[in-house]
Design an enzyme around this catalytic site. Structure first.
Site, short mmCIF file in Angstrom:
data_model
loop_
_atom_site.label_atom_id
_atom_site.label_comp_id
_atom_site.label_asym_id
_atom_site.label_seq_id
_atom_site.Cartn_x
_atom_site.Cartn_y
_atom_site.Cartn_z
N GLU A 226 27.60 36.48 64.32
CA GLU A 226 27.63 35.47 65.74
C GLU A 226 28.40 36.25 66.71
O GLU A 226 28.26 36.27 68.05
CB GLU A 226 28.13 34.10 65.48
CG GLU A 226 27.19 33.29 64.75
CD GLU A 226 27.56 31.87 64.35
OE1 GLU A 226 27.12 30.97 64.73
OE2 GLU A 226 28.57 31.88 63.44
N ALA B 214 32.85 33.64 58.64
CA ALA B 214 33.89 32.50 58.61
C ALA B 214 34.45 32.40 57.31
O ALA B 214 33.90 32.75 56.29
CB ALA B 214 33.24 31.36 59.08
N GLY C 6 29.68 34.32 60.71
CA GLY C 6 30.36 34.25 62.00
C GLY C 6 30.58 35.96 62.62
O GLY C 6 30.72 35.99 63.75
N GLU D 126 24.32 30.78 56.44
CA GLU D 126 25.01 29.47 56.46
C GLU D 126 24.40 28.58 55.61
O GLU D 126 24.84 27.69 54.66
CB GLU D 126 25.19 28.91 57.64
CG GLU D 126 26.56 29.66 58.43
CD GLU D 126 26.00 30.92 59.06
OE1 GLU D 126 26.89 31.53 59.94
OE2 GLU D 126 24.83 31.41 59.04
#
Length: 258
Positions: free
Chosen positions: A112, A64, A109, A132
């Site tokens: 993911e 992200a 991300g 993270e």
């Protein structure tokens, strides 16, 4: 539709969605997530498989977008996570098979995003992980839950707690990716896998995907009932009639998705 941060192309009934922010290592900011969701909701009706990959030669999706996240508060973080969850749930619930072609960094991300696909293949230079906690947060787009279902609870805890980045070989060893390919062969391999799927009944594949996904979260008796229903409903399709007729006539089936 014109997109700024992604590309959507179709080759022989295979849709290819490329996250295309190479200068940012294809990091997922809000706009990119919105474009992904929009593209998934408007795939061509002719698309019978989807491959997701990253633009450039370094990253699938590096994570992200930290530059966007660094200054937001809890309320904005909740909205950002909701956007990611919505986009990835849309991906997960597509009725067609989806393949992640992990061509480089797939961290946070990006990992993911890959986990929301049905199948994951990686290049030899890929790096995967959920780091993270090194930023003082946890995965926010479904990573803790999907990773647990793929590699098991204890391994998922190890990866999330340590934030370890796995090379492609280790990712294959623990079952996070299916196979590891030379970088210049990865996309061709994913297209070949998708091509094998295109030969089969699209309604059957869609039903198999639904039964596997929903059955995985239920006890065996309930999951087998899902399978029984899915099996039976396909006997009302033209594809079932064509598939079995073609088998008996010793020829290739001509499936129409009806």
């Amino acid at each position: 539709m014109a997109y700024e941060n992604i590309r959507l192309e179709t080759e022989d009934a295979i849709a290819i969605l490329t996250i295309d922010r190479p200068k940012a290592l294809n990091a997922l900011n809000s706009k990119t997530l919105q474009e992904i969701e929009s593209a998934l909701n408007s795939l061509p009706a002719t698309a019978r498989a989807l491959i997701i990959t990253g633009g450039g030669d370094k990253a699938f999706v590096a994570g992200a977008d930290i530059a966007e996240m660094a200054s937001i508060g809890a309320a904005q973080a909740r909205e950002f996570a909701a956007l990611g969850h919505r986009a990835f749930q849309t991906l997960e619930q597509l009725p067609i098979p989806t393949i992640a072609a992990v061509n480089g960094f797939a961290l946070g991300g990006g990992c993911e995003l890959a986990l929301a696909c049905d199948l994951i293949y990686a290049s030899e230079k890929a790096k995967l992980g959920l780091p993270e906690v090194s930023l003082g947060v946890i995965p926010g787009f479904g990573g803790t839950q999907r990773l647990t279902r793929v590699v098991g609870k204890m391994r998922a805890k190890e990866l999330v707690f340590t934030g370890e980045r796995l090379d492609a070989a280790k990712a294959k060893e623990i079952g996070l990716v299916l196979d590891v390919l030379p970088a210049d062969q990865l996309l061709a391999h994913c297209k070949a896998v998708a091509g094998k799927m295109l030969k089969n009944g699209p309604l059957a594949i869609s039903q198999a995907k639904r039964v596997i996904e929903f059955g995985a979260d239920q006890d065996l008796r309930a999951a087998n009932e899902l399978e029984r229903q899915g099996f039976a409903v396909l006997f009302g399709s033209e594809d079932q009639k064509e598939g079995m007729k073609a088998f008996l006539e010793k020829r290739a089936a001509n499936f129409t998705g009806r």
